[in-house]
Motif scaffolding. Structure first.
Motif, PDB file in Angstrom:
ATOM      1  N   HIS A   1       0.845  -1.198   0.000  1.00 42.66           N
ATOM      2  CA  HIS A   1       0.000   0.000   0.000  1.00 42.66           C
ATOM      3  C   HIS A   1       0.875   1.241   0.000  1.00 42.66           C
ATOM      4  O   HIS A   1       2.022   1.220   0.454  1.00 42.66           O
ATOM      5  N   HIS A   2       0.335   2.347  -0.535  1.00 38.39           N
ATOM      6  CA  HIS A   2       1.022   3.636  -0.517  1.00 38.39           C
ATOM      7  C   HIS A   2      -0.034   4.713  -0.630  1.00 38.39           C
ATOM      8  O   HIS A   2      -0.841   4.710  -1.553  1.00 38.39           O
ATOM      9  N   GLY A   3      -0.037   5.641   0.321  1.00 40.21           N
ATOM     10  CA  GLY A   3      -0.997   6.731   0.299  1.00 40.21           C
ATOM     11  C   GLY A   3      -2.434   6.237   0.301  1.00 40.21           C
ATOM     12  O   GLY A   3      -3.303   6.845  -0.322  1.00 40.21           O
ATOM     13  N   GLY A   4      -2.653   5.125   0.997  1.00 37.44           N
ATOM     14  CA  GLY A   4      -4.014   4.606   1.102  1.00 37.44           C
ATOM     15  C   GLY A   4      -4.456   3.779  -0.098  1.00 37.44           C
ATOM     16  O   GLY A   4      -5.607   3.343  -0.160  1.00 37.44           O
ATOM     17  N   ARG A   5      -3.555   3.551  -1.063  1.00 36.61           N
ATOM     18  CA  ARG A   5      -3.928   2.779  -2.253  1.00 36.61           C
ATOM     19  C   ARG A   5      -3.234   1.430  -2.250  1.00 36.61           C
ATOM     20  O   ARG A   5      -2.105   1.303  -1.777  1.00 36.61           O
ATOM     21  N   ALA A   6      -3.900   0.453  -2.831  1.00 38.50           N
ATOM     22  CA  ALA A   6      -3.349  -0.898  -2.875  1.00 38.50           C
ATOM     23  C   ALA A   6      -2.344  -1.007  -4.021  1.00 38.50           C
ATOM     24  O   ALA A   6      -2.664  -0.704  -5.173  1.00 38.50           O
TER      25      ALA A   6
ATOM     26  N   GLY B   1       6.568  -7.820  -0.942  1.00 35.68           N
ATOM     27  CA  GLY B   1       7.367  -8.662  -0.047  1.00 35.68           C
ATOM     28  C   GLY B   1       8.793  -8.877  -0.512  1.00 35.68           C
ATOM     29  O   GLY B   1       9.643  -9.302   0.279  1.00 35.68           O
ATOM     30  N   ASP B   2       9.085  -8.562  -1.765  1.00 29.05           N
ATOM     31  CA  ASP B   2      10.474  -8.680  -2.232  1.00 29.05           C
ATOM     32  C   ASP B   2      11.352  -7.664  -1.498  1.00 29.05           C
ATOM     33  O   ASP B   2      10.898  -6.576  -1.140  1.00 29.05           O
ATOM     34  N   ILE B   3      12.609  -8.026  -1.314  1.00 29.08           N
ATOM     35  CA  ILE B   3      13.548  -7.112  -0.667  1.00 29.08           C
ATOM     36  C   ILE B   3      14.033  -6.095  -1.694  1.00 29.08           C
ATOM     37  O   ILE B   3      14.570  -6.466  -2.738  1.00 29.08           O
TER      38      ILE B   3
ATOM     39  N   GLU C   1       5.075   2.689  -9.291  1.00 25.78           N
ATOM     40  CA  GLU C   1       4.111   1.806  -8.630  1.00 25.78           C
ATOM     41  C   GLU C   1       2.978   1.439  -9.578  1.00 25.78           C
ATOM     42  O   GLU C   1       2.448   2.299 -10.278  1.00 25.78           O
ATOM     43  N   HIS C   2       2.618   0.162  -9.559  1.00 31.72           N
ATOM     44  CA  HIS C   2       1.461  -0.339 -10.302  1.00 31.72           C
ATOM     45  C   HIS C   2       0.381  -0.653  -9.271  1.00 31.72           C
ATOM     46  O   HIS C   2       0.561  -1.558  -8.452  1.00 31.72           O
ATOM     47  N   TYR C   3      -0.715   0.116  -9.309  1.00 33.17           N
ATOM     48  CA  TYR C   3      -1.762  -0.067  -8.309  1.00 33.17           C
ATOM     49  C   TYR C   3      -2.726  -1.158  -8.751  1.00 33.17           C
ATOM     50  O   TYR C   3      -2.868  -1.450  -9.944  1.00 33.17           O
ATOM     51  N   LEU C   4      -3.415  -1.709  -7.773  1.00 31.14           N
ATOM     52  CA  LEU C   4      -4.345  -2.802  -8.081  1.00 31.14           C
ATOM     53  C   LEU C   4      -5.517  -2.327  -8.928  1.00 31.14           C
ATOM     54  O   LEU C   4      -6.156  -3.118  -9.615  1.00 31.14           O
TER      55      LEU C   4
END
Lengths: 88, 145
Positions: free
Chosen positions: B36-41, B85-87, B122-125
């Motif tokens: 998540h980032h800024g409230g977005r998935a 979850g990737d580092i 970022e690629h959002y859902l």
């Protein structure tokens, strides 16, 4: 008549991430007058289509080192315009 | 050794690189991809870099830490496509005692964020895509069509 080559510095400006997307370019060759600065190269790039989307004072680098807009350029320098960093 | 890698990062490998019989403390930092980032998935992301400068700047940061404290530092940052979850980044620091290890580890991650030319898309859902600007909102968002 073109100015003598000693009166010009030829540099390359690299664009990344959002800046490259905005201009549709990843690099630009620019010929500038002797004693030109990073700010002069930036001013040129900002006149290109989409260039007005680059802020007036972006992060910049010269030859792989962070540099201010007042940095004097030399022949062959590689300038990079860096969008807000987002590593880590 | 390079600090940028397109392959998965193994923190244990970094730790092994900086262990020393004279060093009783090891501090590490691992940054992983958040969903998540800024409230977005967020579904996944891509890191891109100005490779030669990013390598040089990482090297300068490691040298500065090793000059400031009696430490050994290992640092790797991932580039390319990453899943949740990737580092994304890993740091391992060894020192004679814990104070120097913690201080140097904190210095390195803060310097990486502030100085290394790496960018995150970022690629959002919901299908939208945007370059992340940590100083503000997403840049040049391309909405889902």
């Amino acid at each position: 008549m073109p100015a003598p080559s000693t009166q010009i510095v030829n540099v390359r400006v690299l664009l990344f991430a959002s800046y490259a997307d905005r201009l549709g370019l990843e690099s630009v060759r620019v010929a500038l007058p002797l004693l030109a600065t990073v700010g002069d190269a930036l001013d040129h790039v900002r006149t290109l289509p989409g260039g007005d989307q680059i802020p007036p004072r972006p992060l910049c680098a010269v030859n792989l080192v962070h540099a201010g807009l007042e940095t004097r350029l030399a022949e062959g320098d590689e300038i990079a315009l860096l969008p807000p960093l987002a590593g880590g | 050794m390079g600090h940028l890698t397109a392959a998965p990062i193994d923190p244990a490998v970094l730790t092994a690189r900086i262990e020393s019989p004279a060093h009783g403390a090891i501090a590490s930092f691992v940054g992983q991809v958040r969903n998540h980032h800024g409230g977005r998935a967020v579904g996944r992301l891509e890191y891109s870099a100005y490779g030669p400068m990013a390598e040089a700047e990482c090297q300068r940061i490691v040298r500065e830490a090793e000059a400031e404290w009696p430490v050994r530092v290992a640092l790797e940052h991932r580039v390319g496509g990453l899943e949740i979850g990737d580092i994304a980044v890993a740091i391992a620091v060894s020192a004679p005692h814990r104070d120097e290890a913690f201080a140097a580890c904190r210095f390195v991650i803060e310097a990486v964020k502030r100085r290394v030319p790496i960018w995150k898309k970022e690629h959002y859902l919901d299908g939208a895509v945007a370059w992340v600007d940590p100083t503000g909102s997403p840049l040049d968002e391309v909405p889902a069509s």
